[in-house]
Design a protein around this motif. Sequence first.
Motif, mmCIF file in Angstrom:
data_model
loop_
_atom_site.group_PDB
_atom_site.id
_atom_site.type_symbol
_atom_site.label_atom_id
_atom_site.label_comp_id
_atom_site.label_asym_id
_atom_site.label_seq_id
_atom_site.Cartn_x
_atom_site.Cartn_y
_atom_site.Cartn_z
ATOM 1 N N GLY A 187 38.992 -46.096 34.716
ATOM 2 C CA GLY A 187 40.215 -46.386 35.241
ATOM 3 C C GLY A 187 41.417 -45.557 35.061
ATOM 4 O O GLY A 187 42.486 -45.280 35.874
ATOM 5 N N ARG A 188 41.338 -45.016 33.836
ATOM 6 C CA ARG A 188 42.613 -43.970 33.584
ATOM 7 C C ARG A 188 42.353 -42.776 34.485
ATOM 8 O O ARG A 188 43.424 -42.301 35.041
ATOM 9 N N LEU A 189 41.250 -42.381 34.818
ATOM 10 C CA LEU A 189 41.111 -41.166 35.651
ATOM 11 C C LEU A 189 41.429 -41.658 36.946
ATOM 12 O O LEU A 189 41.820 -40.388 38.008
ATOM 13 N N VAL A 190 41.141 -42.686 37.443
ATOM 14 C CA VAL A 190 41.316 -42.917 38.679
ATOM 15 C C VAL A 190 42.980 -43.162 39.085
ATOM 16 O O VAL A 190 43.289 -42.528 39.947
ATOM 17 N N SER A 191 43.467 -43.667 37.755
ATOM 18 C CA SER A 191 44.932 -43.876 37.886
ATOM 19 C C SER A 191 45.602 -42.440 38.146
ATOM 20 O O SER A 191 46.747 -42.226 38.743
ATOM 21 N N LEU A 192 44.931 -41.486 37.586
ATOM 22 C CA LEU A 192 45.646 -40.240 37.384
ATOM 23 C C LEU A 192 45.711 -39.628 38.776
ATOM 24 O O LEU A 192 46.520 -38.754 39.087
ATOM 25 N N GLN A 193 44.612 -39.992 39.659
ATOM 26 C CA GLN A 193 44.804 -39.554 41.070
ATOM 27 C C GLN A 193 46.132 -39.643 41.792
ATOM 28 O O GLN A 193 46.455 -38.663 42.714
ATOM 29 N N GLN A 195 48.945 -39.647 39.634
ATOM 30 C CA GLN A 195 49.672 -39.229 38.504
ATOM 31 C C GLN A 195 50.532 -40.651 38.376
ATOM 32 O O GLN A 195 51.729 -40.791 37.871
ATOM 33 N N ARG A 196 49.846 -41.800 38.034
ATOM 34 C CA ARG A 196 50.290 -42.908 37.638
ATOM 35 C C ARG A 196 49.813 -43.296 36.262
ATOM 36 O O ARG A 196 48.927 -43.047 35.957
ATOM 37 N N LEU A 197 50.658 -44.064 35.708
ATOM 38 C CA LEU A 197 50.072 -44.473 34.172
ATOM 39 C C LEU A 197 49.659 -46.120 34.624
ATOM 40 O O LEU A 197 50.005 -46.791 35.366
ATOM 41 N N VAL A 198 48.713 -46.337 33.685
ATOM 42 C CA VAL A 198 48.312 -47.847 33.817
ATOM 43 C C VAL A 198 48.906 -48.596 32.515
ATOM 44 O O VAL A 198 48.749 -48.563 31.424
ATOM 45 N N LYS A 244 50.715 -52.748 27.256
ATOM 46 C CA LYS A 244 50.060 -51.764 26.666
ATOM 47 C C LYS A 244 50.001 -50.566 27.743
ATOM 48 O O LYS A 244 49.445 -50.642 28.819
ATOM 49 N N ILE A 245 50.685 -49.647 27.389
ATOM 50 C CA ILE A 245 50.440 -48.205 28.136
ATOM 51 C C ILE A 245 49.900 -47.363 27.014
ATOM 52 O O ILE A 245 50.770 -46.942 26.307
ATOM 53 N N GLY A 246 48.636 -46.813 27.259
ATOM 54 C CA GLY A 246 47.885 -45.914 26.545
ATOM 55 C C GLY A 246 47.939 -46.542 24.881
ATOM 56 O O GLY A 246 47.504 -47.429 24.891
ATOM 57 N N ASP A 247 48.684 -45.647 23.877
ATOM 58 C CA ASP A 247 48.735 -46.379 22.525
ATOM 59 C C ASP A 247 49.890 -46.999 22.148
ATOM 60 O O ASP A 247 50.086 -47.579 21.010
ATOM 61 N N GLU A 248 50.776 -47.038 23.216
ATOM 62 C CA GLU A 248 52.220 -47.554 23.079
ATOM 63 C C GLU A 248 51.948 -49.290 23.393
ATOM 64 O O GLU A 248 51.432 -49.657 24.480
ATOM 65 N N ILE A 249 52.533 -49.981 22.689
ATOM 66 C CA ILE A 249 52.760 -51.677 23.028
ATOM 67 C C ILE A 249 54.325 -51.973 22.972
ATOM 68 O O ILE A 249 54.831 -51.777 22.119
#
Length: 267
Positions: A187-193, A195-198, A244-249
């Motif tokens: 999901g993270r790799l698809v989002s990077l297409q 350049q978006r954060l999930v 939650k975005i990455g390690d940030e909540i």
Amino acid sequence: MRGQSRTSLAEVEERFNSVAGTADLGELADELFAVADLFDREHGLRRTLSDPSRPAAAKQGAIRALLDGKVSPAALETTVAVVESKWSHAGDLADAVERLGVIAAATDAESHRQLDDVEDELFRFGRILAANPELRRALADPSKPGKEQLLQELLGGKVAPATLRLVTHLAVHPRRRSLEAGLDEYGRLVSLQRQRLVAVVSSAVPLSDQQKERLAAWLRATYGRDVHLNVEVDPKVLGGFSIKIGDEIIDTTIAGRIEEVRRRLAG
């Protein structure tokens, strides 16, 4: 990936972009997944091709002799780019090829205007697995045959082709990951297409389209990038919502504030 591997990955992705433009991207994704599986199975081959002391020309010659005529030109040239590069760990070789396979599948989805669908479907399938232990066990069992057929029956015609391709690869070749971890990674790799954060948003009640738009606009202004929202309804959330975005909540829930008070009282 870190150090030399991260630098090599950026260079390989540039070379991948130069050969993928005219390729059948769905076929290319399947071929790259097969190459990654080959590197995982053949430990001696992987060690040889990732050995930094071996000349790049020798490694290129070896992989061409092995794959020429068996995969498309785009898959061959992509694999050549990978084995010519230097990697910090032998396992990074297969990781890089798999990552490029995911990028090929995502690019294929984007060309059919299905990238948003793939992002949402990977997320939703992860939640389906979490709610269905029997299905999760069936797909996670390495000795269980017929996973491709099972997923075809469950998802065929109901999700984007790229989603079915990615989920099937994960189920058949988990590469020492849980299905949930693999889905999150993809999901993270698809989002990077794009350049978006999930952002995974947990709320006690469903958010309206207007609320989602306002939240996405606020996150975009905060992070300086587009943010794709994956919204899940969690009855345990007491008012507000958490993000939650990455390690940030970012926690605006009553439960979150109660927990913060508890931590402060505890010292």
